[in-house]
Each structure stands twice: as C-alpha cells, then as structure tokens.
Scaffold this motif. Structure first.
Motif, PDB file in Angstrom:
ATOM      1  N   ARG A   1       0.840  -1.215   0.000  1.00  0.00           N
ATOM      2  CA  ARG A   1       0.000   0.000   0.000  1.00  0.00           C
ATOM      3  C   ARG A   1       0.871   1.261   0.000  1.00  0.00           C
ATOM      4  NH1 ARG A   1      -4.907   2.081   1.474  1.00  0.00           N
ATOM      5  NH2 ARG A   1      -4.370   3.752   2.898  1.00  0.00           N
ATOM      6  N   GLU A   2       1.921   1.210   0.827  1.00  0.00           N
ATOM      7  CA  GLU A   2       2.829   2.372   0.882  1.00  0.00           C
ATOM      8  C   GLU A   2       3.482   2.581  -0.488  1.00  0.00           C
ATOM      9  OE1 GLU A   2       5.675   2.760   4.069  1.00  0.00           O
ATOM     10  OE2 GLU A   2       4.388   1.688   5.463  1.00  0.00           O
ATOM     11  N   ILE A   3       3.954   1.491  -1.100  1.00  0.00           N
ATOM     12  CA  ILE A   3       4.685   1.604  -2.370  1.00  0.00           C
ATOM     13  C   ILE A   3       3.791   2.182  -3.475  1.00  0.00           C
ATOM     14  CG2 ILE A   3       5.871   0.286  -4.190  1.00  0.00           C
ATOM     15  CD1 ILE A   3       6.506  -1.783  -1.889  1.00  0.00           C
ATOM     16  N   PHE A   4       2.562   1.677  -3.554  1.00  0.00           N
ATOM     17  CA  PHE A   4       1.700   2.069  -4.681  1.00  0.00           C
ATOM     18  C   PHE A   4       0.817   3.274  -4.386  1.00  0.00           C
ATOM     19  CE2 PHE A   4       2.155  -2.515  -5.895  1.00  0.00           C
ATOM     20  CZ  PHE A   4       2.858  -2.262  -7.060  1.00  0.00           C
ATOM     21  N   ILE A   5       0.522   3.503  -3.098  1.00  0.00           N
ATOM     22  CA  ILE A   5      -0.465   4.545  -2.806  1.00  0.00           C
ATOM     23  C   ILE A   5       0.139   5.680  -1.969  1.00  0.00           C
ATOM     24  CG2 ILE A   5      -2.777   5.033  -1.834  1.00  0.00           C
ATOM     25  CD1 ILE A   5      -3.440   2.031  -2.477  1.00  0.00           C
ATOM     26  N   THR A   6       0.425   5.406  -0.691  1.00  0.00           N
ATOM     27  CA  THR A   6       0.771   6.543   0.180  1.00  0.00           C
ATOM     28  C   THR A   6       2.159   7.127  -0.096  1.00  0.00           C
ATOM     29  OG1 THR A   6       1.405   4.962   1.880  1.00  0.00           O
ATOM     30  CG2 THR A   6      -0.803   5.910   2.065  1.00  0.00           C
ATOM     31  N   LYS A   7       3.097   6.289  -0.556  1.00  0.00           N
ATOM     32  CA  LYS A   7       4.442   6.833  -0.834  1.00  0.00           C
ATOM     33  C   LYS A   7       4.823   6.653  -2.297  1.00  0.00           C
ATOM     34  CE  LYS A   7       6.116   6.470   3.845  1.00  0.00           C
ATOM     35  NZ  LYS A   7       6.880   5.692   4.809  1.00  0.00           N
ATOM     36  N   ALA A   8       3.817   6.609  -3.167  1.00  0.00           N
ATOM     37  CA  ALA A   8       4.072   6.315  -4.587  1.00  0.00           C
ATOM     38  C   ALA A   8       5.071   7.291  -5.202  1.00  0.00           C
ATOM     39  CB  ALA A   8       2.757   6.331  -5.357  1.00  0.00           C
ATOM     40  N   LYS A   9       5.105   8.524  -4.708  1.00  0.00           N
ATOM     41  CA  LYS A   9       5.984   9.524  -5.339  1.00  0.00           C
ATOM     42  C   LYS A   9       7.477   9.207  -5.145  1.00  0.00           C
ATOM     43  CE  LYS A   9       6.167  13.153  -1.783  1.00  0.00           C
ATOM     44  NZ  LYS A   9       5.223  12.914  -0.714  1.00  0.00           N
ATOM     45  N   PHE A  10       7.778   8.291  -4.227  1.00  0.00           N
ATOM     46  CA  PHE A  10       9.184   7.922  -4.017  1.00  0.00           C
ATOM     47  C   PHE A  10       9.633   6.777  -4.936  1.00  0.00           C
ATOM     48  CE2 PHE A  10       7.985   9.770   0.075  1.00  0.00           C
ATOM     49  CZ  PHE A  10       8.975  10.744   0.177  1.00  0.00           C
ATOM     50  N   PHE A  11       8.680   6.251  -5.726  1.00  0.00           N
ATOM     51  CA  PHE A  11       9.026   5.081  -6.533  1.00  0.00           C
ATOM     52  C   PHE A  11       8.753   5.314  -8.010  1.00  0.00           C
ATOM     53  CE2 PHE A  11       8.101   3.580  -2.294  1.00  0.00           C
ATOM     54  CZ  PHE A  11       9.231   2.807  -2.027  1.00  0.00           C
ATOM     55  N   ASP A  12       9.676   4.834  -8.845  1.00  0.00           N
ATOM     56  CA  ASP A  12       9.521   4.903 -10.304  1.00  0.00           C
ATOM     57  C   ASP A  12       9.116   3.551 -10.834  1.00  0.00           C
ATOM     58  OD1 ASP A  12      10.001   7.371 -11.331  1.00  0.00           O
ATOM     59  OD2 ASP A  12      12.192   7.152 -11.306  1.00  0.00           O
ATOM     60  N   ARG A  13       8.474   3.557 -12.002  1.00  0.00           N
ATOM     61  CA  ARG A  13       8.259   2.288 -12.690  1.00  0.00           C
ATOM     62  C   ARG A  13       9.617   1.746 -13.112  1.00  0.00           C
ATOM     63  NH1 ARG A  13       3.062   1.180 -14.902  1.00  0.00           N
ATOM     64  NH2 ARG A  13       4.147  -0.456 -15.992  1.00  0.00           N
ATOM     65  N   TYR A  14       9.707   0.445 -13.218  1.00  0.00           N
ATOM     66  CA  TYR A  14      10.954  -0.201 -13.614  1.00  0.00           C
ATOM     67  C   TYR A  14      11.084  -0.150 -15.128  1.00  0.00           C
ATOM     68  CZ  TYR A  14      14.222  -4.100 -14.131  1.00  0.00           C
ATOM     69  OH  TYR A  14      15.286  -4.893 -14.441  1.00  0.00           O
TER      70      TYR A  14
END
Ligand code: HEM
Length: 527
Positions: free
Chosen positions: A128-141
């Motif tokens: 949930r954190e990766i995709f929703i609440t902290k999504a801005k910290f992660f890029d698509r691969y």
C-alpha cells in the motif's frame, strides 16, 4: 605538447615509454578499484545495511548477484509439471526462487539482481505504501530494451507530467458508458469464433466434443476489442497495423528467449533487419492514420484512443507520442486478456459445478437473449466472481517492479535510493495468511461481497496493480471476459482434455507451458 602532457603528471623526469606504462597501469588500477567498489564493496555494504535492519536474504555473489540461483531454480521448476492433478498451488512452479527464499527469510527479503539490490515485498501494508501513500518515491521499472521497443513509450513507460497528461486524455476511452458501445462487435466476434467450433464438431461428428487449445481460441476476440478501443472507426487500417505488430511480437518473444547480448539488437543481422523493417512499416502506417484523423474530427461516436489523442484537448501531444501509445495499447491489452480467458476456461473445465452455476445465472439474467446486453452485465455476479477467482489464482501479470528514486522509509525499514522492489502479485494472491486455509482452492464464492472484502486485507487482491498507476484497461478486460465466457457457456459444456498437462509458467506473462487443450461439447437445448 608531449612534454606538457607528461609534466602534467609530474613525470617529466621519467622517459616517455615507462611513463605511458605507468599511466596505463594507474588507469587500469583505477578501473579495477572502481569495478571492485561497484561490484563488491558497495553491494556488500548495502547488504550489511539491510541485514542490520533484520532484512535477510541469499548472500550477494560477485557481479551476478543471485541470478545463477534464480535461473537454475526456475529451470528446475519448469522442467516438470505439477503432479497433483489440477492443484492450484502453482507458486513453487511459477516463482520458485521467491517461494524458496520466502520460506527461508520471510515475506520481505533481500536478493540480488546482478549488483542491484531487490527487496521482495509481499505484505499488503507495505505494498500500500509503495503504490499509494508513498508512490511519489518510486519509479516504474524500465523494461528490457526488446520489450520496450514492443510495448512502446506509452502510458506504461511514461512518468511525471507526460504520464499525467496522457492518462487524463485517455481515461474517457475506458469509461463504462463508452466501453459498452464496444459490446456488440466484441460479442459478434466471439459468436463467430464459436460457430466455427460448433461447425467443426458437427463436421467431425464427434459426439464427445471437439478438442481445442484455448490458448489460441480467444486471440481474434481480444484483438477485435483492443483494435476498436484504439482506432474506433479507423478499424480496418488499425487492424493492418496490429497484424504487423503481432509479427513483431513473435520475433521479440524469440529474441527474448535467447541469451541477452548487449548491443546485439543494433547489428544488421537478417532477423534484426526484418524487425527494423516491420517497426518502420508500423510507424509509417500509424503516422498516416494520425494525420487523417487530425483532419476529420467527428462527433457522436464512441471515444477511441486515436480520436482522444488527436482532439483539440491534446495540445502538446506529438505524432510520435500517439504512435507509441497505440503500440502500448496493443501490447498491454491483448495478451493479458487472452491469458485471463485461457485460465478462466481451463478452471471452468476443471470445476464443472461452477459452469452449472454460471449457466443457471445466464439463463436467469439474459433469458432468451443469446449474449448479455449492456444492462445484463452488472447482474452477472457469479461470472464476475469466477473472473476474479481466476485473476487471483492465475494472475496474467505475476509480479511488478518499482525502483526507489530517493532514500525512503518503508514499513519502518530504511530503503536506500536505487533499491528495486519486487511485488510478487501471485504470492500475495496465494498467501493463506490473507486468504485463509483454502487459499489454494478455486472458490469464486469468496468474492461474493466484493473484491475488497474477499481477503483479510482490502488490498490483497491486485491483479491490475494498485494506486494511480493501476491498469487503465481493467474495465475493458473484465467486460471482454464476461462476454466471452457467457458466449462459451451458453453453447458448450467444457471439460479438460486427457492431453492437458498442468504446467503454468512465466514468459512475460502466465502461460500454460504445454498449451491448454479443452473439450467443447455443444449443448442442445432451447434457451
Ligand atoms: C486481464 C487483463 C489485464 C491485466 C491482468 C492487466 C494488468 C495490469 C497491471 C498489473 C498493471 C500495472 C502494472 C504496474 O503497476 O507495474 C497494468 C497497467 C496498464 N494496463 Fe493493464 N492489464 C490488463 C488488461 C489491459 C487492457 C485491456 C489494456 C488496454 C487496452 C491495458 C492497458 C494498461 C496500461 C496502459 C497500463 C499502464 C497504466 C499506467 O501506468 O498509467 N491493460 N495492467
């Protein structure tokens, strides 16, 4: 000049040749140290960093990380089919390395994809954190270059402002009211396919039914749906483009199965030249289509991708953006839905009691109508539950990857920038801790109260991903699946062929390794 060069390194008192030798040696030493740092010291330091936080995993090995183990585990798993007849406990075969390390190190563990750290995360709270609440910290691969060429630089591969602009423009294509306008043509295509099946069965006079590989059965229907969604009234020209795209995909699948040699795809080999030619033709045809559509704006018809991207609202979108987006649609939309339908048919063939329940519902909801109408679809609850249970046990996209673009805290763990995160969708879907002791059973009834209430965590079901980058085509995929399965179930009883070997495997998506032969027997009844 030479003098200046050597004095630059304070070596003017050394004769030139030895100086050059020393220079080269220094350079080699520097490169060696840097390589050692990148391929050994840095990964080992990162490994310690994770281990100190209690995130364990198989030890890093120089250069290759855990790639050798991953490949040998996957090869061993795919060398033998699942022995228990029709067992849905497929994780050990499909993601064998994940299955093994999850047992050894827990559901969140560290492994190495070459010298890059990958964190496997299967806890829905962290997901949930990766995709929703902290999504801005992660890029698509970033995909493999061959795949990227095929899937195009459309939505799947875009980020930031460009992604937001494309997503906003394209979203109306997938509004339910718009999709419902596709139903007649999709339904007709499916009926056409099934009439041929019935005719073959009749011609062969086989009372026991006709055997078909369902992995092949649905291609034309899913292609019809994605072609209409992409090109709308430019359907015929669009179809020609997608035929070329199919050829190109066959080449890429073949290349993907070979050992990857960096730069090989740029060499003018016979196959590469054919690929380049196909790619050029696709681009040329698409560009022609785009300029035609820009000239003639039409009103009062279903929205399609091409229409949306050439509309006045699409300021800032270039022709090449549109070409890439069309490619993306084809890639993302066709095979995924074909796979879903393949597994749904196999599962229904394995579980005749659910065929009966779905047929009963179809009789009740559609009455004498041959195919469901647009108003029938929401009432086909059993069929919806069967589709969901198929997506849970056999998700076409088995995993997805993100990359941390900054240092970030995840569920209390510190994750350094550059770490890749593997979300094994299929493992989350088979987790007995989330789905209960019958997690490996085909039980569509678990979706009776909706997907978010089917498991112990509301985000445990995620065949289409989660958050803002969730699949834009999910509504279309489910609509196609319901329509196709309704058409099959109204005409045929289905059962698994004796030739079927239960061996799900991953090649970009989840496939039946030895095909999916199913027997179709016509139902002779008045509807
Ligand atoms: C059963 C069928 C399908 C499945 C299982 C599926 C699965 C997925 C998943 C898991 C993602 C998210 C990937 C991630 O977050 O890394 C995704 C994204 C996407 N899908 Fe699907 N998909 C299906 C059908 C379709 C169809 C029919 C289309 C279009 C015609 C489509 C177009 C896309 C696009 C464009 C994205 C990227 C969205 C974005 O990043 O904004 N998919 N899909």
């Amino acid at each position: 000049m030479m003098k200046a060069f050597s004095s630059l390194f304070s070596l003017s008192y050394i004769p030139l040749r030895p100086a050059a030798v020393i220079l080269v040696s220094l350079l080699i030493l520097q490169i060696t140290l840097k390589t050692f740092h990148l391929l050994w010291h840095k990964p080992k330091k990162t490994e310690r960093f994770f281990f100190e936080q209690g995130l364990l995993g198989p030890p890093y090995r120089f250069l290759l990380g855990n790639l050798t183990e991953i490949v040998s585990l996957m090869l061993a798993a795919s060398s033998k089919p699942i022995t228990a007849p029709f067992s849905h406990n497929i994780l050990p075969r499909v993601l064998s390395f994940y299955n093994l390390w999850n047992k050894t190190y827990g559901s969140t563990f560290l492994f190495w994809f070459g010298p890059t750290p990958r964190l496997a995360v299967a806890d829905p709270e962290l997901i949930r954190e990766i995709f929703i609440t902290k999504a801005k910290f992660f890029d698509r691969y970033e995909s493999h270059p061959l795949i990227r060429q095929l899937e195009g630089d459309g939505l799947v591969n875009l980020s930031g402002h460009q992604w937001a602009l494309h997503r906003k423009l394209i979203s109306p294509v997938f509004h339910m009211d718009n999709l419902k306008m596709l139903m007649p043509s999709v339904g007709e295509t499916m009926v056409g396919i099934l009439e041929k099946v019935a005719a073959t069965a009749a011609a062969k006079g086989e009372e026991g039914g006709v055997e078909l590989d369902v992995a092949e059965l649905y291609h034309s229907m899913t292609e019809e749906a994605v072609t209409r969604t992409t090109f709308g009234r430019s359907y015929d020209e669009g179809k020609a483009v997608f035929q070329l795209q199919t050829k190109l995909m066959a080449f890429a699948a073949e290349a993907f199965n070979r050992v990857f040699i960096p730069g090989y795809r740029f060499l003018p080999t016979v196959r590469n030249r054919i690929r380049w030619k196909l790619d050029r033709e696709i681009k040329e045809k698409l560009l022609k289509l785009v300029s035609c559509r820009k000239e003639e704006a039409a009103a009062g018809e279903a929205k399609d991708l091409l229409g949306q991207m050439t509309s006045p609202a699409a300021a800032g979108i270039t022709n090449s953006d549109i070409v890439e987006e069309c490619k993306t649609f084809f890639f993302a939309g066709k095979q995924t839905t074909t796979n879903l339908l393949t597994w749904a048919t196999v599962l229904l063939a394995m579980h005749p009691e659910w065929q009966d329940r779905a047929r009963e519902e179809l009789r009740r909801v559609c009455g004498a109508r041959d195919l469901p109408s647009k108003d029938d679809l929401p009432n086909l609850k059993t069929l919806g539950m069967i589709v969901n249970e198929t997506l849970r046990l056999y998700p076409p996209v088995v995993a997805t990857i993100r990359r941390a673009k900054a240092d970030v805290e995840l569920g209390g763990y510190r994750v350094p920038r550059g770490t890749e995160i593997l979300v094994p969708i299929i493992a989350v879907h088979h987790d007995a801790g989330l789905w209960g002791p019958d997690a490996e059973r085909f039980n569509p009834a678990r979706f009776a109260y909706g997907a978010s209430r089917s498991a112990r965590h509301p985000n445990a079901f995620m065949p289409f991903g989660l958050g803002e980058r969730t699949c834009i085509g999910r509504g279309l995929a489910v609509l196609e699946a319901k329509m196709a399965l309704a058409a099959v179930l109204r005409r045929f009883m289905i059962r698994v062929s004796r030739n079927y070997v239960h061996a799900p495997t991953v090649l970009m998506m989840l496939y039946p390794q030895y095909g999916a032969p199913v027997i179709f027997s016509s139902i002779c009844e008045d509807r």
